[in-house]
Design a protein around this motif. Structure first.
Motif, short mmCIF file in Angstrom:
data_model
loop_
_atom_site.label_atom_id
_atom_site.label_comp_id
_atom_site.label_asym_id
_atom_site.label_seq_id
_atom_site.Cartn_x
_atom_site.Cartn_y
_atom_site.Cartn_z
N THR A 73 0.85 -1.21 0.00
CA THR A 73 0.00 0.00 0.00
C THR A 73 0.88 1.25 0.00
O THR A 73 0.50 2.29 -0.55
CB THR A 73 -0.97 0.03 1.20
OG1 THR A 73 -0.20 -0.14 2.40
CG2 THR A 73 -2.03 -1.04 1.10
N ASN A 74 2.07 1.16 0.61
CA ASN A 74 2.98 2.32 0.59
C ASN A 74 3.40 2.65 -0.84
O ASN A 74 3.49 3.82 -1.23
CB ASN A 74 4.24 2.05 1.43
CG ASN A 74 4.06 2.50 2.88
OD1 ASN A 74 2.96 2.50 3.39
ND2 ASN A 74 5.15 2.85 3.52
N ALA A 99 4.93 -6.50 0.87
CA ALA A 99 4.83 -5.41 1.84
C ALA A 99 6.18 -5.15 2.47
O ALA A 99 6.99 -6.05 2.64
CB ALA A 99 3.81 -5.78 2.90
N GLY A 101 8.61 -3.80 5.50
CA GLY A 101 8.78 -3.53 6.92
C GLY A 101 9.94 -2.58 7.10
O GLY A 101 10.55 -2.13 6.13
N TRP A 107 7.26 -7.64 5.19
CA TRP A 107 6.18 -7.60 6.19
C TRP A 107 5.10 -8.60 5.77
O TRP A 107 4.60 -8.53 4.64
CB TRP A 107 5.61 -6.18 6.27
CG TRP A 107 4.47 -6.02 7.23
CD1 TRP A 107 3.14 -5.96 6.92
CD2 TRP A 107 4.55 -5.89 8.65
NE1 TRP A 107 2.39 -5.80 8.05
CE2 TRP A 107 3.23 -5.76 9.14
CE3 TRP A 107 5.62 -5.88 9.57
CZ2 TRP A 107 2.95 -5.61 10.50
CZ3 TRP A 107 5.32 -5.73 10.93
CH2 TRP A 107 4.00 -5.60 11.37
N TRP A 115 -4.11 -3.38 6.40
CA TRP A 115 -2.90 -2.88 5.74
C TRP A 115 -3.27 -1.59 5.02
O TRP A 115 -4.05 -1.62 4.06
CB TRP A 115 -2.35 -3.91 4.74
CG TRP A 115 -2.48 -5.35 5.15
CD1 TRP A 115 -3.09 -6.35 4.47
CD2 TRP A 115 -1.95 -5.96 6.35
NE1 TRP A 115 -2.98 -7.55 5.16
CE2 TRP A 115 -2.29 -7.34 6.32
CE3 TRP A 115 -1.23 -5.49 7.46
CZ2 TRP A 115 -1.94 -8.24 7.34
CZ3 TRP A 115 -0.89 -6.38 8.47
CH2 TRP A 115 -1.23 -7.73 8.40
N LEU A 116 -2.77 -0.48 5.51
CA LEU A 116 -3.17 0.80 4.90
C LEU A 116 -2.03 1.81 4.91
O LEU A 116 -1.09 1.70 5.69
CB LEU A 116 -4.40 1.37 5.59
CG LEU A 116 -4.34 1.80 7.06
CD1 LEU A 116 -3.75 3.18 7.22
CD2 LEU A 116 -5.74 1.79 7.66
N SER A 117 -2.16 2.80 4.02
CA SER A 117 -1.18 3.89 3.97
C SER A 117 -1.92 5.22 3.83
O SER A 117 -2.86 5.33 3.03
CB SER A 117 -0.24 3.73 2.77
OG SER A 117 0.43 2.50 2.84
N ASP A 159 6.77 -0.02 17.18
CA ASP A 159 6.05 -1.30 17.27
C ASP A 159 4.97 -1.17 18.35
O ASP A 159 5.27 -0.74 19.46
CB ASP A 159 6.99 -2.44 17.69
CG ASP A 159 8.02 -2.75 16.63
OD1 ASP A 159 7.86 -2.25 15.49
OD2 ASP A 159 8.97 -3.48 16.95
N ILE A 170 4.69 0.22 11.86
CA ILE A 170 4.46 1.47 11.12
C ILE A 170 5.70 1.77 10.27
O ILE A 170 6.82 1.67 10.78
CB ILE A 170 4.21 2.64 12.11
CG1 ILE A 170 2.97 2.35 12.96
CG2 ILE A 170 4.07 3.98 11.37
CD1 ILE A 170 2.89 3.16 14.24
N LEU A 171 5.48 2.11 9.03
CA LEU A 171 6.61 2.47 8.16
C LEU A 171 6.32 3.81 7.49
O LEU A 171 5.40 3.92 6.68
CB LEU A 171 6.83 1.39 7.09
CG LEU A 171 7.96 1.68 6.11
CD1 LEU A 171 9.32 1.59 6.79
CD2 LEU A 171 7.92 0.71 4.93
N GLY A 187 2.59 4.17 6.50
CA GLY A 187 2.05 2.82 6.32
C GLY A 187 1.83 2.16 7.67
O GLY A 187 2.72 2.16 8.52
N VAL A 188 0.65 1.60 7.84
CA VAL A 188 0.30 0.97 9.12
C VAL A 188 -0.20 -0.44 8.86
O VAL A 188 -1.07 -0.65 8.01
CB VAL A 188 -0.81 1.80 9.83
CG1 VAL A 188 -1.24 1.14 11.13
CG2 VAL A 188 -0.33 3.22 10.09
C1 BTN Z 1 7.65 -2.68 10.66
O1 BTN Z 1 8.61 -3.30 10.20
O2 BTN Z 1 7.33 -2.78 11.84
C2 BTN Z 1 6.83 -1.79 9.76
C3 BTN Z 1 5.74 -2.54 9.07
C4 BTN Z 1 4.82 -1.68 8.22
C5 BTN Z 1 3.81 -2.50 7.46
C6 BTN Z 1 2.79 -1.66 6.78
S1 BTN Z 1 1.46 -2.61 6.14
C7 BTN Z 1 0.87 -1.26 5.23
C8 BTN Z 1 2.07 -0.52 4.69
N1 BTN Z 1 2.49 -1.07 3.42
C9 BTN Z 1 3.71 -1.62 3.48
O3 BTN Z 1 4.31 -2.14 2.54
N2 BTN Z 1 4.20 -1.52 4.73
C10 BTN Z 1 3.28 -0.81 5.61
#
Ligand code: BTN
Length: 305
Positions: A73-74, A99, A101, A107, A115-117, A159, A170-171, A187-188
């Motif tokens: 989503t990011n 996804a 992380g 992720w 899964w949202l941004s 975290d 959260i990214l 991104g959450v």
């Molecule tokens: C972490 O490593 O703790 C961060 C994880 C973030 C995951 C979210 S899911 C929605 C958004 N899209 C992604 O690709 N990553 C973030």
């Protein structure tokens, strides 16, 4: 062929890498229109109409794009932010295939998670990015409190933990032009309606889900709506009042302060330290074994006690 793929894309509401590479010679603005158009569909579990119903925000989530499956989503949010969408636009997907992380990690994002941004145009410089991430952590913790989790904590930097296990990551990423930030993509990922055994073995010990903690499945759309409302409150707070109160809220929920940790900063050797607190720029303040104080701006810390 291209038309077939575009039709398939619209029908399945999926933006996989394969389909994207098949149509890569398409005009960019046509492609962004397709991405926008298919994001207006409803999916089986995520319903924009339910999220929007009585959504009490001025700009966060007023424009929603919902997909069955995307790489990240990011990534989609970044693409949309460069192709004309409004401040506060939110991208949501039921599943993600690539996804992202923190620290370049992957992720896990199976069906059942949130899964949202969020695309934000906050007019800030790079030094504020860590604070935006911390503020988002507070918004997630408040959201979890509203859906019945009373003991969520925040492990620096981002975290969200319940009973010592991670439930959300959260990214935050920046979209920049000429060294200035045009948008921030927040991104959450919340492990919502999932069982821990759906995660790879090596993650299971340190992971929990809302379903496991609450002993029941919850409504993803309500969870998203609650989060968007909490996020806007926090976003208004840091835009107009600064970060002091947000940092207070963060410290109240800290999982890290007062613990011995192994600090792992990028391009630095690992060292053990005692966590004293969090500074006004969002850095972790630690005391090393030799008594010197250090500010940790980015990286990870592994809890040792
Ligand atoms: C972490 O490593 O703790 C961060 C994880 C973030 C995951 C979210 S899911 C929605 C958004 N899209 C992604 O690709 N990553 C973030």
């Amino acid at each position: 062929m291209q038309n077939e793929i575009i039709n398939l894309l619209k029908k399945e509401n999926k933006l996989s890498d394969e389909t994207i590479s098949e149509i890569k010679d398409i005009d960019l603005s046509d492609f962004s229109n397709i991405v926008k158009e298919i994001g207006k569909n409803e999916t089986e579990y995520i319903k924009a109409s339910e999220i929007s119903k009585e959504l009490n925000t001025k700009y966060i989530g007023k424009s929603l794009y919902v997909y069955n499956e995307v790489s990240s989503t990011n990534t989609v949010a970044k693409f949309l932010s460069m192709n004309g969408v409004e401040n506060g636009t939110v991208v949501i997907s039921e599943k993600q295939t690539k996804a992202k992380g923190r620290s370049g990690k992957q992720w896990e994002s199976p069906l059942g998670g949130v899964w949202l941004s969020i695309i934000l145009n906050p007019n800030v410089d790079y030094s504020k990015l860590p604070l935006i991430t911390l503020a988002t952590g507070v918004a997630v913790a408040k959201t979890l409190e509203k859906v019945g989790v009373e003991n969520s904590e925040i492990k620096w930097p981002n975290d969200i933990m319940i009973n010592g296990k991670k439930v959300c990551g959260i990214l935050t990423e920046a979209v920049s032009k000429f060294n200035t930030i045009e948008s921030v993509i927040i991104g959450v990922g919340i492990d919502a309606n999932l069982n821990v055994d759906e995660f790879p073995k090596e993650l299971q010990d340190g992971t929990t889900t809302l379903k496991e903690e609450l002993g029941r499945e919850g409504n993803e759309n309500l969870l998203i709506k609650t989060f968007l409302e909490e996020f806007e409150v926090i976003s208004e707070q840091f835009t107009h009042e600064g970060y002091e109160d947000i940092l207070k809220e963060w410290r109240k929920r800290s999982y890290t302060i007062g613990k011995i940790v192994e600090v792992r900063e990028p391009f630095n050797t690992y060292y053990d330290a005692y966590v004293i607190g969090i500074g006004k720029e969002g850095a972790l303040v630690v005391e090393k074994i030799d008594g010197t104080l250090e500010k940790v701006i980015s990286g990870e810390c592994i809890i040792k006690n």
